[in-house]
Scaffold this motif. Sequence first.
Motif, short mmCIF file in Angstrom:
data_model
loop_
_atom_site.label_atom_id
_atom_site.label_comp_id
_atom_site.label_asym_id
_atom_site.label_seq_id
_atom_site.Cartn_x
_atom_site.Cartn_y
_atom_site.Cartn_z
N LEU A 19 36.08 -41.01 23.53
CA LEU A 19 36.62 -42.42 23.36
C LEU A 19 36.08 -42.51 21.80
CD1 LEU A 19 34.50 -44.58 25.88
CD2 LEU A 19 36.85 -43.47 26.12
N ASP A 20 37.22 -43.11 21.13
CA ASP A 20 36.81 -43.70 19.73
C ASP A 20 35.74 -44.50 19.47
OD1 ASP A 20 37.66 -45.97 19.88
OD2 ASP A 20 39.80 -45.73 19.30
N PRO A 21 35.26 -44.81 18.09
CA PRO A 21 34.03 -45.63 17.89
C PRO A 21 34.11 -47.17 18.40
CG PRO A 21 34.54 -44.48 16.07
CD PRO A 21 35.66 -44.12 16.96
N GLN A 22 35.42 -47.64 19.06
CA GLN A 22 35.66 -48.71 19.40
C GLN A 22 35.85 -48.59 20.95
OE1 GLN A 22 37.78 -47.72 16.79
NE2 GLN A 22 36.30 -48.78 15.65
N GLY A 23 35.53 -47.42 21.73
CA GLY A 23 35.37 -47.53 22.96
C GLY A 23 36.81 -47.19 23.78
N ASN A 24 37.96 -46.88 22.89
CA ASN A 24 39.04 -46.67 23.42
C ASN A 24 39.19 -45.24 23.85
OD1 ASN A 24 39.68 -49.54 23.20
ND2 ASN A 24 40.04 -49.03 21.05
N PRO A 25 40.12 -44.70 24.94
CA PRO A 25 40.34 -43.40 25.06
C PRO A 25 41.10 -42.78 23.88
CG PRO A 25 40.72 -44.62 26.94
CD PRO A 25 40.55 -45.62 25.66
N ARG A 26 40.73 -41.40 23.47
CA ARG A 26 41.52 -40.63 22.65
C ARG A 26 42.67 -40.06 23.66
NH1 ARG A 26 41.50 -41.32 17.18
NH2 ARG A 26 39.27 -41.12 16.46
N GLY A 27 44.21 -40.40 22.90
CA GLY A 27 45.05 -39.95 23.84
C GLY A 27 45.87 -38.46 23.35
N GLY A 28 45.42 -37.98 22.42
CA GLY A 28 46.11 -36.59 21.78
C GLY A 28 46.21 -35.54 23.11
N GLU A 29 47.19 -34.67 22.74
CA GLU A 29 47.17 -33.42 23.27
C GLU A 29 45.90 -32.73 23.45
OE1 GLU A 29 49.72 -32.38 25.41
OE2 GLU A 29 50.66 -34.51 24.99
N ARG A 30 45.58 -32.16 24.77
CA ARG A 30 44.40 -31.30 24.80
C ARG A 30 44.53 -30.16 24.44
NH1 ARG A 30 39.77 -33.88 27.88
NH2 ARG A 30 40.22 -36.05 27.76
N ALA A 31 43.40 -29.41 23.63
CA ALA A 31 43.24 -28.09 23.21
C ALA A 31 41.81 -27.76 23.38
CB ALA A 31 43.76 -28.01 21.68
N GLY A 32 41.64 -26.32 23.44
CA GLY A 32 40.43 -25.71 23.56
C GLY A 32 39.88 -25.70 22.29
#
Length: 384
Positions: free
Chosen positions: A310-323
């Motif tokens: 989550l970002d500092p405002q509590g919203n989910p990060r939505g970027g593509e996932r990578a290792g």
Amino acid sequence: MGQHKTVWDNPADIIRHLAPEHPVMVFAPTVLQDRARQFLEGFPGLVTYAVKSNPEEAVIQNLVAAGVRGFDVASPFEIDLIGRLAPNAARHYHNPVRSKSEIAHAVKAGIRAWSVDSRSELEKLFAQVPTEVDGKGVEISPRFKLPVLGAAYDFGSKFGATPELAAELLAEVAQRGYIASLTFHPGTQCTDPIAWESYIRVAKDICDMAGVKAQRLNVGGGFPSHRVVGVEPDLATIFQEIADTATEMFGEDGPALVCEPGRGLCADAYALITRVKGVRDGAHVFLNDGVYGGLAELPIIGNIDRIEVLDPQGNPRGGERAGRVLFGPTCDSVDRLPGEMALPEDIAEGDFVIFHGAGAYSTVTNTRFNGFGAMTQATVMSLS
């Protein structure tokens, strides 16, 4: 606003209102009580909670409220803790190796259930433990081991007698006038029901070798928690396998069954909120907690990949996932989670990484090494 709450809605609510700089262990009592009822309704015998996995008083109190009436205790501290918080509950002292002073403490506390895995320790029990306490029989359960099957960590490397020795110990326990029972532990995070089947079959062989009918069979802990996305523990199948195999091997008049789940009860009732200290050159993520704190067991039994960012405002990060490689906050190179974790590519300093299912072997392993690990705790209505 909101900072005086005693119960939050969920972990994101905590992040939005407090933006905590230190790790926060988040507890959902409703999740714990639901899991306790799943064991109480599904397991075909007595459920005893392994206190070592999480001895927080709120955990004990909520388990008692849910109906748990037995506890597996491994030290004088745990004996006294349960004696204070659940004075009417059964206490099973199943740490197989104890000092003479620890035995004396337990005898004074009225402990009536013991385990053992060696002749030397059995002689210590015979020397100090009476066959009755307050007019009720005292149980001694030889603990046996087999090659581990389907577990993340093998307890047999430290505890457990061979089946042949267990049969000899069982016969001696019965001859001395104690309640003769058996116990085993299939291993940590055991997902394969066949592990319990194998142990129960050997338990019958041990009874036959000893010429003794075990009064109870403790099938140990090892019940899995939900660590991997999309792979929820199938407790119902494990319970059914235990019941079916016990009936097949012993008949309807077989030993009473007991289990001692720790992780399987408490882990999924917690989530650990950590914060990103830095993202080094877009590759390595440094958190404010690691293997010297609430994530101590991950290098031993593997990562928890049920994570949210989550970002500092509590919203989910939505970027593509990578290792990404994850490091803890200390200056020790050992402070690293195993392998790589799939994290959003847009993860940034100040973000929060929430590890779900972090309630076992985490609140008690915080070392405060290097001055880190100032963990706080919070209660939530829900973990999602």
